[in-house]
Scaffold this active site. Structure first.
Site, PDB file in Angstrom:
ATOM      1  N   TYR A  41     -17.214  16.336 -15.208  1.00  0.00           N
ATOM      2  CA  TYR A  41     -17.622  15.300 -15.276  1.00  0.00           C
ATOM      3  C   TYR A  41     -18.486  14.775 -14.239  1.00  0.00           C
ATOM      4  CZ  TYR A  41     -17.482  10.230 -14.095  1.00  0.00           C
ATOM      5  OH  TYR A  41     -18.042   8.848 -13.685  1.00  0.00           O
ATOM      6  N   ARG A  58       0.843  -1.416   0.066  1.00  0.00           N
ATOM      7  CA  ARG A  58      -0.141   0.014   0.147  1.00  0.00           C
ATOM      8  C   ARG A  58       0.884   1.280  -0.079  1.00  0.00           C
ATOM      9  NH1 ARG A  58      -1.704   1.340   4.585  1.00  0.00           N
ATOM     10  NH2 ARG A  58      -2.309  -0.498   5.298  1.00  0.00           N
ATOM     11  N   LYS A  87      -8.816   6.571 -19.376  1.00  0.00           N
ATOM     12  CA  LYS A  87      -9.091   6.867 -20.674  1.00  0.00           C
ATOM     13  C   LYS A  87      -7.907   6.905 -21.689  1.00  0.00           C
ATOM     14  CE  LYS A  87     -12.804   8.181 -18.312  1.00  0.00           C
ATOM     15  NZ  LYS A  87     -13.602   7.382 -17.864  1.00  0.00           N
ATOM     16  N   ASP A 124      -7.839  19.125 -14.701  1.00  0.00           N
ATOM     17  CA  ASP A 124      -8.230  17.759 -15.378  1.00  0.00           C
ATOM     18  C   ASP A 124      -7.825  17.620 -16.698  1.00  0.00           C
ATOM     19  OD1 ASP A 124      -9.268  15.478 -16.147  1.00  0.00           O
ATOM     20  OD2 ASP A 124     -10.841  15.366 -14.455  1.00  0.00           O
TER      21      ASP A 124
HETATM   22  C1  PLP Z   1     -12.846  14.373 -17.227  1.00  0.00           C
HETATM   23  C2  PLP Z   1     -12.975  13.033 -16.250  1.00  0.00           C
HETATM   24  N1  PLP Z   1     -12.473  13.187 -15.130  1.00  0.00           N
HETATM   25  C3  PLP Z   1     -12.352  12.244 -14.229  1.00  0.00           C
HETATM   26  C4  PLP Z   1     -13.324  11.085 -14.518  1.00  0.00           C
HETATM   27  C5  PLP Z   1     -13.296  10.027 -13.367  1.00  0.00           C
HETATM   28  O1  PLP Z   1     -12.244   8.782 -13.676  1.00  0.00           O
HETATM   29  P1  PLP Z   1     -12.655   7.410 -13.344  1.00  0.00           P
HETATM   30  O2  PLP Z   1     -13.894   7.002 -14.060  1.00  0.00           O
HETATM   31  O3  PLP Z   1     -11.249   6.822 -13.713  1.00  0.00           O
HETATM   32  O4  PLP Z   1     -12.853   7.427 -11.841  1.00  0.00           O
HETATM   33  C6  PLP Z   1     -13.762  10.835 -15.678  1.00  0.00           C
HETATM   34  C7  PLP Z   1     -14.593   9.693 -15.922  1.00  0.00           C
HETATM   35  O5  PLP Z   1     -15.342   9.474 -16.823  1.00  0.00           O
HETATM   36  C8  PLP Z   1     -13.677  11.910 -16.472  1.00  0.00           C
HETATM   37  O6  PLP Z   1     -14.036  11.960 -17.853  1.00  0.00           O
END
Ligand code: PLP
Length: 386
Positions: A107, A55, A204, A179
């Protein structure tokens, strides 16, 4: 030669070699997956190379953190079990009463975390249209710790000016987090533009093959890196060695994938823009996108994420039922074209009123253009639109 400075290497060279050095023990060119929960110690208080418990640290994870740090141009990276776990880890560094200014079109999972989990711990959130930097500055209060921006936004593809917001945050002494999931470090470098931390859902484009969840925070200061390492150890939402390896494999081809995603994305956006059944297309690469000039300034490509308006939920449902090459599903950034309905999928958690407030309609469809032969994607969209 010792002491010689390494030349600055190109993006793909770093993607393939930084953190991806051959295994010193065997020469294996692919980073080994250290599937272990613990490490034997030679004597009391003397763990080998500092490894005690998985961990806290793991050699495969260390390699991925080095790789992603290099690609985003930070000083350290910390990986987590999902993008949401990475965003949660940043917030875990703050205290009750601390305030966050964030984009109003994120998101959907992010406002769900903020409003339905972290608000209960006394965190405060203000949602603003971050494409207007003045609104960001106006929302900053004495207890504001972070400005959190997604650019382009999911799903409306609105941009925020990273340099201008970075300058505001430096002046106000507030942490600026971007992000960068939609663009990947290949097309956008938020740290070079003024961000203090970059977050990704590695699920992604960084992974790129839709076969693993993950998240990363890339830091620009050692205190951030130390605090996030403490959150990894204390809260434990770390990325498994196998999933670290999947992302390491993914980043080796990030440049070639992104170039093809971008080429296909442009073709699909142009096709949709002239289609009679499509009312509007949201894609920063189109000249009529209100922030096309900013897109050209702060991104080196336009990417593969496109949202378009079909006019009604019935139209959207009919099209989504008819696709054959495109796969109806949540998520994005994989080699396969994924198509989704934000109102009932990624942004369902916002509720009808929440979606209406920011302009997400029931007729909207979001597409993550894959790297299949573009003619096949276009033909599929054409037959599905009818
Ligand atoms: C722009 C963006 N940030 C964060 C996330 C969250 O990521 P995760 O699904 O890996 O938890 C997503 C998920 O679709 C996203 O599209």
């Amino acid at each position: 030669m010792s002491g010689e400075r390494r030349p600055v290497l190109g993006f793909s060279t770093r993607a393939i070699h930084d953190g991806q050095e051959p295994d010193p023990a065997t020469g294996a060119v692919s980073v080994p997956i250290y599937a272990t929960s613990t490490y034997v110690q030679d004597e009391l208080g003397k763990p080998r190379q500092g490894y005690e418990y998985a961990r806290v640290s793991n050699p495969t994870r260390d390699r991925l953190e080095k790789n992603l740090c290099s690609l985003e141009g930070g000083i350290a990276a910390r990986v987590f079990s999902s993008g949401m776990a990475a965003i949660h880890a940043i917030c875990a560094m703050y205290k009750t009463g601390d305030h966050v200014v964030c984009g109003h079109n994120l998101y959907g999972g992010v406002p769900r975390l903020f409003d339905q989990v972290l608000s209960g711990y006394g965190f405060q959130f203000t949602y603003v249209d971050t494409s207007n930097p003045e609104k960001v500055e106006g929302a900053i209060r004495p207890r504001t710790r972070m400005v959190y921006v997604e650019t382009p936004t999911n799903p409306l593809m609105a941009l925020s000016d990273i340099s201008t917001i970075g300058e505001i945050c430096r002046r106000k002494k507030v942490e600026f987090v971007v992000d960068n999931t939609f663009m990947s470090p290949f097309f956008q470098q938020p740290i070079a533009l003024g961000a203090d931390m970059v977050v990704h859902s590695t699920t992604k484009f960084l992974n790129g093959h839709s076969d693993g969840l993950g998240g990363v925070v890339v830091c620009t200061r050692q205190d951030q890196a130390d605090q996030l390492a403490f959150v990894q150890k204390a809260a434990g939402a770390v990325l498994s060695p196998f999933e670290c390896w999947l992302v390491l494999r993914g980043t080796k081809t990030l440049r070639v994938r992104m170039l093809q995603h971008d080429a296909n994305g442009r073709r699909v956006a142009e096709f949709l823009a002239q289609h009679k059944k499509v009312e509007k297309v949201f894609y920063p690469g189109l000249k009529d996108h209100p922030q096309h000039a900013l897109a050209k300034r702060q991104m080196s490509g336009f990417g593969a994420m496109i949202t378009f308006e079909t006019g009604s939920r019935a139209n959207a449902a009919r099209m989504l039922k008819r696709v054959r090459v495109c796969s109806l599903g949540e998520s994005l950034g994989g080699v396969e074209t994924l198509i989704s309905h934000p109102a009932t999928m990624t942004h369902a958690a916002l509720g009808e009123k929440g979606r209406a407030a920011i302009g997400i309609t029931d007729g909207m469809i979001r597409i993550s253009v894959g790297i299949e032969d573009v003619e096949d994607i276009l033909a599929d969209l054409d037959q599905a639109l009818g």
